[in-house]
Structure formats: structure tokens, C-alpha cells
Design an enzyme around this catalytic site. Structure first.
Site, short mmCIF file in Angstrom:
data_model
loop_
_atom_site.label_atom_id
_atom_site.label_comp_id
_atom_site.label_asym_id
_atom_site.label_seq_id
_atom_site.Cartn_x
_atom_site.Cartn_y
_atom_site.Cartn_z
N TYR A 161 0.84 -1.19 0.00
CA TYR A 161 0.00 0.00 0.00
C TYR A 161 0.88 1.25 0.00
CZ TYR A 161 -3.48 -3.31 1.85
OH TYR A 161 -4.31 -4.39 2.05
N GLN A 169 -10.09 5.51 -1.56
CA GLN A 169 -10.55 4.14 -1.40
C GLN A 169 -9.34 3.22 -1.21
OE1 GLN A 169 -13.75 3.92 -1.02
NE2 GLN A 169 -13.83 1.75 -0.51
N LEU A 170 -9.30 2.59 -0.05
CA LEU A 170 -8.17 1.72 0.29
C LEU A 170 -7.92 0.71 -0.82
CD1 LEU A 170 -6.16 0.84 2.58
CD2 LEU A 170 -7.92 -0.85 3.22
N HIS A 171 -6.67 0.62 -1.30
CA HIS A 171 -6.36 -0.31 -2.38
C HIS A 171 -4.94 -0.85 -2.23
CE1 HIS A 171 -5.30 3.77 -3.81
NE2 HIS A 171 -4.33 3.18 -4.52
N LEU A 172 -4.82 -2.10 -2.57
CA LEU A 172 -3.56 -2.85 -2.51
C LEU A 172 -2.96 -2.94 -3.91
CD1 LEU A 172 -1.63 -4.89 -0.94
CD2 LEU A 172 -3.22 -6.67 -1.70
#
Length: 271
Positions: A161, A169-172
């Protein structure tokens, strides 16, 4: 009515849901990866019921600090809420996450695993209660690594991350470490994936389980890390500019750090 098997249970859809699912499953993928997996949830996803165009663009994290997001930074949130609107590019959908190709890939293979939870915009928002979500996202990333490695075993991958992401928006990130891409254009791009600004997914999981939160960069640290000299991620030699760096990494034969050495991933994706 349409019935199909999900896990060990049959799910019955009404005609409208059935047509939507059939259309989603048979649509061709036009991003060069050639595979799509769609997991349908028969119940509405409660965590993402608010349209991003109506929601606030300001987020307050667990420390009480706020973050305002410009309109252009809402793109990944839109994908998470309405993946069916992006079916020409979406690779996989589950109740918790969406797998989506990075539209500006920094390597030969670069996909994003985007959380579908409302209110999780970045690592600073994550608490221990979100550990199962991040574990799920990590497993999805490993599934795609396994798929890519089946096609090209020479690739090396890293999952992680950005400490301070530019997109809401949380994203990997699931990124091959060749960094062979015309979209890698400057020091900020390079350092955002090769310095401590990039938080390794396994270390994030360990930190979250141990401390209940994840440490992220201060504004000063962010500036320092992203403006660091261009250092090879293998031999750590300093290069003058991005052109020389790209030329160097194509030729560098120093082994990758041990944590980037590929291992056997188990995948549930159909190849």
C-alpha cells in the site's frame, strides 16, 4: 430464474439479476489479462450503499486528522461501489473487494485490489477490526500473482500500500518488479514503489494484528521519501535520472532482496 453454484450452495437469482450476472460473466476482458472471476453476493452489500457522487469528499481518520479528496481522486471509489459499470475492465469482484487493472501500470503486470468498505479511504483509516478484510485483499493479490507466474515464471512481485495514497478508497498494489512501463516517468513514481513510502502487505497485516493500527508517513516524511535520489531497488546504486535508472535496472543482475523472492502461491483462479 437462474440458479448457479456458489461454493457449496445454490443461489437463485431473479430474471433481472440473472441477466446482469450472465452479461458480467460472458463479457470479454479487454485489458490484456484475459481472465475474469466474478463472485456474486445474493444480499446487498451494506458497506457500500451510498453513491460516491452524493457522499462527502472529506474523510476523518482514526487519529482525528481530516483529508479532502479532489473529484479526480474518486475514480477507484466509483469502481468499488459500482463495479458493474466498469465490466469491460474489472477482473474480479467479491463482496469485500474488486480487482482492477492499474490504468497507469508501473510494471509489466500491475493490478489493484480495491476495498469495497465505505469509510476506508487509506491505511490511516484501518483498525484491527479490518484485519479480515486486509487478509482477504492479500489473498486476492496472491491469487493474481499465481496466475501471472503461471504465464511468466520469471516475474517477481510485491504486494503493498502507498502510505499516503493519491486516490481515495483503500487499495492494494500488486506490482511486478521489472518496472518496465512507459507510465513510470519520474522520481515520485519510482520512490512511491521502492522506498518505505510503500508499505509491504505482510508487514501491514503483522502491524495491524499487533498494534491495532498502521503507521503512515507524516507530510514531511512523504516529501523526503518521494524526493529521494533514484536508487536501484536491487543493488541500491544511485542513478542520475529516470532514463538512466530504467536502462540500469534492465541490466542489473544483483539478486532481489529475500522478501521479494517468489514463492509458491496457491490460486483459486481458473487459468
Amino acid at each position: 430464474m437462474l440458479c448457479f453454484l456458489q461454493g457449496s450452495s445454490f443461489i437463485t437469482l431473479n430474471s433481472r439479476e440473472g441477466r446482469a450476472l450472465q452479461e458480467f460473466m460472458i463479457s470479454s476482458v479487454n485489458c490484456g489479462i484475459g481472465i475474469r472471476r466474478f463472485t456474486y453476493s445474493s444480499s446487498k452489500l451494506k458497506s457500500m450503499q451510498t453513491d460516491s457522487t452524493k457522499g462527502s469528499t472529506e474523510n476523518i481518520d482514526q487519529t482525528g486528522s481530516s483529508k479532502k479528496w479532489p473529484q479526480w481522486a474518486q475514480a477507484l471509489r466509483n469502481v468499488a461501489i459500482h463495479p458493474e459499470k466498469y465490466k469491460d475492465k474489472v477482473l474480479q469482484v467479491t463482496a469485500e473487494a474488486v480487482v482492477f487493472p492499474d490504468l497507469y501500470p508501473k510494471g509489466k503486470k500491475h493490478v489493484l485490489v480495491i476495498s469495497r468498505w465505505d469509510g476506508l479511504d487509506r491505511l490511516a483509516d484501518v483498525g484491527k477490526e479490518h484485519l479480515p478484510l486486509l487478509e482477504h485483499m492479500h489473498k486476492l493479490g496472491e491469487d493474481w500473482i499465481a496466475y501471472f507466474l503461471n504465464k511468466d515464471p520469471s516475474l517477481i512481485f510485491r504486494l503493498g500500500y502507498h502510505s499516503v495514497p493519491s486516490m481515495r478508497q483503500l487499495h492494494l498494489h500488486v506490482t511486478s518488479q521489472d518496472f518496465d512501463s512507459p507510465c513510470l516517468k519520474n522520481a515520485k513514481h519510482w520512490n512511491s514503489f521502492t522506498s518505505s513510502f510503500f508499505r509491504d502487505s505482510k508487514k501491514v497485516l503483522t502491524e495491524l494484528e499487533s498494534h491495532g493500527k498502521v503507521t503512515t508517513c507524516s507530510k514531511e516524511e512523504e516529501t523526503r521519501l518521494l524526493n529521494s535520489p533514484l536508487s536501484c531497488h536491487r543493488c541500491r546504486s544511485i542513478q542520475n535520472d529516470i532514463t538512466h535508472l530504467k536502462d540500469h535496472i534492465r541490466k542489473c543482475t544483483v539478486p532481489f532482496p529475500s522478501e521479494l523472492t517468489p514463492y509458491t502461491y496457491s490460486s483459486s483462479l481458473s487459468v
